[in-house]
Enzyme design. Sequence first.
Site, PDB file in Angstrom:
ATOM      1  N   SER A 238       0.826  -1.193   0.000  1.00 25.11           N
ATOM      2  CA  SER A 238       0.000   0.000   0.000  1.00 25.11           C
ATOM      3  C   SER A 238       0.871   1.258   0.000  1.00 25.11           C
ATOM      4  O   SER A 238       2.008   1.227   0.478  1.00 25.11           O
ATOM      5  CB  SER A 238      -0.841  -0.050   1.276  1.00 25.11           C
ATOM      6  OG  SER A 238      -2.079   0.548   1.084  1.00 25.11           O
ATOM      7  N   GLY A 276      -3.158  -0.424  -3.712  1.00 26.08           N
ATOM      8  CA  GLY A 276      -1.890   0.093  -3.195  1.00 26.08           C
ATOM      9  C   GLY A 276      -1.414   1.380  -3.820  1.00 26.08           C
ATOM     10  O   GLY A 276      -0.298   1.831  -3.539  1.00 26.08           O
ATOM     11  N   PRO A 319      -8.215  -0.480  -5.741  1.00 31.28           N
ATOM     12  CA  PRO A 319      -7.765   0.741  -5.053  1.00 31.28           C
ATOM     13  C   PRO A 319      -8.690   1.115  -3.900  1.00 31.28           C
ATOM     14  O   PRO A 319      -9.911   1.058  -4.026  1.00 31.28           O
ATOM     15  CB  PRO A 319      -7.834   1.803  -6.160  1.00 31.28           C
ATOM     16  CG  PRO A 319      -8.899   1.316  -7.083  1.00 31.28           C
ATOM     17  CD  PRO A 319      -8.891  -0.189  -7.019  1.00 31.28           C
ATOM     18  N   GLY A 320      -8.132   1.468  -2.775  1.00 27.49           N
ATOM     19  CA  GLY A 320      -8.913   1.973  -1.649  1.00 27.49           C
ATOM     20  C   GLY A 320      -8.485   3.398  -1.349  1.00 27.49           C
ATOM     21  O   GLY A 320      -9.199   4.374  -1.622  1.00 27.49           O
ATOM     22  N   CYS A 393      -3.147   9.981  26.164  1.00 22.19           N
ATOM     23  CA  CYS A 393      -2.076   9.912  27.164  1.00 22.19           C
ATOM     24  C   CYS A 393      -0.848   9.198  26.630  1.00 22.19           C
ATOM     25  O   CYS A 393      -0.443   8.157  27.163  1.00 22.19           O
ATOM     26  CB  CYS A 393      -2.607   9.215  28.411  1.00 22.19           C
ATOM     27  SG  CYS A 393      -3.947  10.150  29.116  1.00 22.19           S
TER      28      CYS A 393
END
Length: 465
Positions: A238, A276, A319-320, A393
């Site tokens: 990716s 990717g 593809p994302g 935190c």
Amino acid sequence: MAAGMHRVPPGDYAGTSPHWLREPVDVDALVPVLWSSTARKDDDGVLHVGGLAIPDLVADVNTPAYVLDEDDFRSRARAFRDGFAGYDVYYAGKAFLCTAVARWVAEEGLCLDVCSDGELTVALRAGTDPARIGYHGNNKTAMELRRAVDAGVGRIIVDSFHEIERVADVARQLGVRQSVMVRVTAGVEAHTHEFIATAHEDQKFGFSISSGDAFEAASRVVAHDSLELRGLHSHIGSQIFDTSGWEVAARRVLALHARIGAELGTVLPELDLGGGFGIAYTTQDDPADPALLAEQITKIVTGECAALGLDVPHLSIEPGRAIVGPAMCTVYTVGTVKQVALDGGATRTYVSVDGGMSDNIRPALYDADYSCTLASRASSTEPVLARVVGKHCESGDIVVKDEFLPGDIAPGDLVAVPGTGAYGRSMASNYNHALRPPVVAVKDGAARVVVRRETVDDLLATDIG
Ligand code: LLP
């Protein structure tokens, strides 16, 4: 503003900021490649997305909030569909999925890749045609496989010998012939962060081509009457910019494709090259246009097929990030500002906002860089080197590691971070019992909450005492 319109950081900042970060000539200006297509600043320095002023939007929905530019999402989806004409384009829902987005994906003519029962449920709830769904995952449970086969998903991408037997059994029991693809590991060292590279040998995904496991997996699939082997699947990783990884992978995968044809007598109709494709998070990244990527990848595949004497199989990609990543930005409110002295006499301005690693884990997990801008007003103050941090935190709770912001940045200001659409909300957590922010879709001056903000009741719903 073009990326080139930056001047070199003054001596004070030497060694305290990355070599590529330049003090901007105009700290209020946007760098277009980082933003969704409708983002702009007005004369008062107010950020607008989808025709809406961000301060007006957050007056209704509060901060932090993910703002999703619908036109931008759709146009990136279309750019892949049209650029990769003749391919099937599967939008990788893991990057970000909700029912509204699943509908946009279908309306723009894309298929959908899911990798869990949760994602499948969202897709089906949205009315996605199951035949246009591909199902991934290296350890799908028996329940997940049964649901997927029963729903009629178009293809299951098998990832282990155990899974081949499980899918074959489920399909037999349900009396169907299930299409599957075999996920293979091409042995490619993709140039990306170690945790998001997926085609080198020593990792959990796929069947290794070099060890012979991938051929063995194909043989076992072919031996089952209840399975139909559609083809091989390779995903190299990716946030990749350089097509050389796909080139090496395609060569190795097509050699296996040819061997399966020759030795098993099965001509595989399809080949999936995964997703990717990289996006710009900072001025350092230079993503390619989908049409250009398509041209390069098609040339690689057709050349290799010609060399092997193969017919070119039907191709698909997944593809994302490249579709949803730039379509979203996250808006935060500044809570505190602190000057911290650094070795050498410089100072760094720590700007704390009302979110952090619970809404974007990527800086902490992958050392990912982002940029940001003051979204609620203009400023004529000299820029300062700032680090935008969250409210959790942990000292690693960083939102934007290095960015120039106006020197008068102050509590109450809004800060927007572009490029948060992929793996932002989808990897968000309730760390420190944070309430996960809403996703607000904007288009033509109207806002629509497509995922609402969590409430304390949502948090307590699972705490049964
Ligand atoms: N296809 C398969 C089989 C995948 O595993 C993935 C991503 C994709 C497609 C989509 O890749 P994309 O086009 O979005 O790069 N959480 C990490 C990324 C993990 C990617 C997992 N697989 C990050 O935030 O960078």
